[in-house]
Structures are given as structure tokens and as C-alpha cells.
Design a protein around this motif. Structure first.
Motif, mmCIF file in Angstrom:
data_model
loop_
_atom_site.group_PDB
_atom_site.id
_atom_site.type_symbol
_atom_site.label_atom_id
_atom_site.label_comp_id
_atom_site.label_asym_id
_atom_site.label_seq_id
_atom_site.Cartn_x
_atom_site.Cartn_y
_atom_site.Cartn_z
ATOM 1 N N LYS A 1 -12.386 90.499 125.393
ATOM 2 C CA LYS A 1 -12.112 89.582 126.491
ATOM 3 C C LYS A 1 -12.726 90.085 127.792
ATOM 4 O O LYS A 1 -13.352 89.320 128.530
ATOM 5 C CB LYS A 1 -10.602 89.391 126.646
ATOM 6 C CG LYS A 1 -10.215 88.420 127.732
ATOM 7 C CD LYS A 1 -8.717 88.219 127.694
ATOM 8 C CE LYS A 1 -8.172 87.686 128.962
ATOM 9 N NZ LYS A 1 -6.718 87.569 128.926
ATOM 10 N N GLN A 2 -12.579 91.368 128.073
ATOM 11 C CA GLN A 2 -13.147 91.953 129.289
ATOM 12 C C GLN A 2 -14.671 91.780 129.300
ATOM 13 O O GLN A 2 -15.254 91.428 130.321
ATOM 14 C CB GLN A 2 -12.771 93.432 129.351
ATOM 15 C CG GLN A 2 -13.330 94.173 130.528
ATOM 16 C CD GLN A 2 -13.067 95.672 130.436
ATOM 17 O OE1 GLN A 2 -12.890 96.220 129.358
ATOM 18 N NE2 GLN A 2 -13.037 96.321 131.576
ATOM 19 N N HIS B 222 -15.615 87.989 129.757
ATOM 20 C CA HIS B 222 -15.323 87.561 131.127
ATOM 21 C C HIS B 222 -16.340 88.161 132.095
ATOM 22 O O HIS B 222 -16.811 87.483 133.016
ATOM 23 C CB HIS B 222 -13.891 87.942 131.497
ATOM 24 C CG HIS B 222 -13.347 87.182 132.652
ATOM 25 N ND1 HIS B 222 -12.062 87.323 133.087
ATOM 26 C CD2 HIS B 222 -13.897 86.269 133.495
ATOM 27 C CE1 HIS B 222 -11.844 86.548 134.119
ATOM 28 N NE2 HIS B 222 -12.951 85.893 134.393
ATOM 29 N N ASN C 185 -18.835 86.118 134.529
ATOM 30 C CA ASN C 185 -18.899 86.369 135.972
ATOM 31 C C ASN C 185 -20.292 86.774 136.425
ATOM 32 O O ASN C 185 -20.726 86.409 137.516
ATOM 33 C CB ASN C 185 -17.874 87.426 136.380
ATOM 34 C CG ASN C 185 -16.498 86.828 136.523
ATOM 35 O OD1 ASN C 185 -16.342 85.685 136.926
ATOM 36 N ND2 ASN C 185 -15.487 87.604 136.185
ATOM 37 N N GLU D 230 -16.216 73.915 133.873
ATOM 38 C CA GLU D 230 -15.273 75.046 133.787
ATOM 39 C C GLU D 230 -13.839 74.526 133.799
ATOM 40 O O GLU D 230 -13.017 74.924 132.977
ATOM 41 C CB GLU D 230 -15.488 76.039 134.928
ATOM 42 C CG GLU D 230 -16.676 76.931 134.696
ATOM 43 C CD GLU D 230 -16.472 78.354 135.200
ATOM 44 O OE1 GLU D 230 -15.325 78.839 135.250
ATOM 45 O OE2 GLU D 230 -17.492 78.969 135.530
ATOM 46 N N ARG E 271 -13.697 78.535 139.749
ATOM 47 C CA ARG E 271 -13.751 79.927 139.272
ATOM 48 C C ARG E 271 -12.384 80.588 139.362
ATOM 49 O O ARG E 271 -11.920 81.214 138.406
ATOM 50 C CB ARG E 271 -14.767 80.739 140.066
ATOM 51 C CG ARG E 271 -16.196 80.475 139.697
ATOM 52 C CD ARG E 271 -17.156 81.357 140.452
ATOM 53 N NE ARG E 271 -17.027 82.777 140.081
ATOM 54 C CZ ARG E 271 -17.909 83.709 140.397
ATOM 55 N NH1 ARG E 271 -18.982 83.400 141.104
ATOM 56 N NH2 ARG E 271 -17.724 84.948 140.022
ATOM 57 N N CYS F 91 -9.900 78.957 136.860
ATOM 58 C CA CYS F 91 -10.248 79.274 135.471
ATOM 59 C C CYS F 91 -10.071 80.760 135.174
ATOM 60 O O CYS F 91 -9.666 81.125 134.065
ATOM 61 C CB CYS F 91 -11.660 78.787 135.163
ATOM 62 S SG CYS F 91 -11.771 76.971 135.252
ATOM 63 N N ASP F 92 -10.327 81.620 136.144
ATOM 64 C CA ASP F 92 -10.056 83.042 135.959
ATOM 65 C C ASP F 92 -8.573 83.280 135.684
ATOM 66 O O ASP F 92 -8.214 84.121 134.849
ATOM 67 C CB ASP F 92 -10.495 83.851 137.180
ATOM 68 C CG ASP F 92 -11.988 84.079 137.241
ATOM 69 O OD1 ASP F 92 -12.689 83.865 136.217
ATOM 70 O OD2 ASP F 92 -12.475 84.478 138.317
ATOM 71 N N ILE G 128 -7.989 82.403 132.080
ATOM 72 C CA ILE G 128 -8.533 83.471 131.226
ATOM 73 C C ILE G 128 -7.597 84.673 131.236
ATOM 74 O O ILE G 128 -7.269 85.230 130.179
ATOM 75 C CB ILE G 128 -9.948 83.869 131.691
ATOM 76 C CG1 ILE G 128 -10.917 82.719 131.475
ATOM 77 C CG2 ILE G 128 -10.428 85.130 130.958
ATOM 78 C CD1 ILE G 128 -12.246 82.859 132.226
ATOM 79 N N ASP G 129 -7.157 85.073 132.424
ATOM 80 C CA ASP G 129 -6.285 86.243 132.545
ATOM 81 C C ASP G 129 -4.946 86.054 131.836
ATOM 82 O O ASP G 129 -4.364 87.022 131.360
ATOM 83 C CB ASP G 129 -6.046 86.579 134.022
ATOM 84 C CG ASP G 129 -7.287 87.106 134.718
ATOM 85 O OD1 ASP G 129 -8.255 87.519 134.032
ATOM 86 O OD2 ASP G 129 -7.301 87.083 135.970
ATOM 87 N N LEU H 272 -14.862 80.985 125.982
ATOM 88 C CA LEU H 272 -15.592 81.988 126.773
ATOM 89 C C LEU H 272 -17.050 82.068 126.332
ATOM 90 O O LEU H 272 -17.960 82.080 127.167
ATOM 91 C CB LEU H 272 -14.921 83.352 126.661
ATOM 92 C CG LEU H 272 -13.696 83.567 127.536
ATOM 93 C CD1 LEU H 272 -12.894 84.766 127.049
ATOM 94 C CD2 LEU H 272 -14.108 83.743 128.991
#
Length: 167
Positions: free
Chosen positions: A12-13, A16, A20, A60, A105, A108-109, A112-113, A135
Motif C-alpha cells: 500500500k505504501q 500510494h 503521489n 479520483e 487528492r 482520496c488520500d 486510501i489511508d 490504486l
């Protein structure tokens, strides 16, 4: 500073960070251009740099928020106009579109988090998809349009590359 995908990051990191990295290139491609340049049709179909940014913000929101049942602001999609999300309307300023992209952004972040890569949602066409798939799809989508922006920017002033020369 250019974002790097971590060499030893978890899935995931890493996904992401890749997203970014491409998102930041989108903004760099616009840096230093005036409103006329950002709105100038650069292809026979009428694509503009600012229109691509508006499109990226909308998709997004669609992929991260709609798919996983999260709230978001109204989107520029219209059933009777499949190109509406790519078009910057006369009343929309460059600042408006850039703020829309920034809000997308951030929103959506947060999605994701909050989710594990195995989390599932329902895509706009009815299929179940995982956060992992979304993703990957969005890395592809943003990278594809970043390539378009790169060509448009080169045609405008010769600037090329996937990061600022000083980064």
C-alpha cells in the motif's frame, strides 16, 4: 523534492507513493504557465492541460470515493456529455480547477489511508474491486495523462521530463 517509491515499502505504501509521484508531476507540468496556455487546445480533439487536471480530480473522486461509499463534492460528469469532465467552462478559473484537484487528492488520500488493500468496493459499472486494484488503476490513469501533459508542455515551451530539473 521528487517523491520516490520506497525500495522496501509495503504494498500500500509503495502504490500510494507511486500515485503521489505522478500526481506531483501533473502539478509540475502546469507550473509557470499562464491561463491562456493552460486552456489552449493542444490536440485536434480539443484537449487542454487544465481540462486533464479537472478530469483527473473527477476520476479520483469517482474511483476512491464512489467505489468505497465515501462522500464527495459534485462531479462534472454528465450522461449527455461524455467529455464534460475534460472541459474547463468559461466561469471556472485556473485556481478553481487546481483547488478541485487539491481537494480530490486530500479526500482520496483519506480513503486510501482508512482502508486495507484487500478492502472491496463496487466500481461504477457494478464489478467488485479491491483498493489494490483501484490504486493500480489510478497509477496507470495518472501516469497516462501525465504523458499527455508532458507532450503538451513540450509543445508550449520545450520543458520535458518527469520531475523538475532542480529536484
Amino acid at each position: 523534492m521528487t517523491i520516490r517509491v520506497p525500495y522496501l515499502g509495503d504494498e500500500k505504501q509503495s502504490l500510494h507513493a507511486s500515485l503521489n509521484r505522478h500526481r506531483d508531476v501533473v502539478l509540475w507540468k502546469l507550473d509557470g504557465l499562464d491561463d491562456e496556455q493552460l486552456r489552449r487546445p493542444m490536440t485536434p480533439s480539443g484537449s487542454t492541460m487544465l481540462g486533464l487536471v479537472k478530469h483527473l480530480a473527477a476520476v479520483e473522486y469517482g474511483w476512491f470515493c464512489d467505489t468505497f461509499g465515501r462522500e464527495h463534492e459534485p462531479l462534472p460528469f454528465r450522461d449527455d456529455d461524455p467529455e464534460a469532465d475534460l472541459r474547463v467552462e468559461p466561469g471556472e478559473s485556473t485556481a478553481d480547477v487546481l483547488a478541485f484537484y487539491a481537494r480530490a487528492r486530500t479526500t482520496c488520500d483519506a480513503v486510501i489511508d482508512s482502508l486495507d488493500v484487500e478492502a472491496t468496493g463496487t466500481a461504477w459499472y457494478g464489478e467488485k474491486v479491491s483498493l489494490r486494484w483501484v490504486l493500480i488503476h489510478m497509477v496507470e490513469e495518472v501516469a497516462r495523462h501525465t504523458g499527455h501533459l508532458d507532450v503538451m508542455r513540450e509543445l508550449l515551451d520545450g520543458a520535458t521530463g518527469d520531475h523538475r530539473p532542480d529536484a
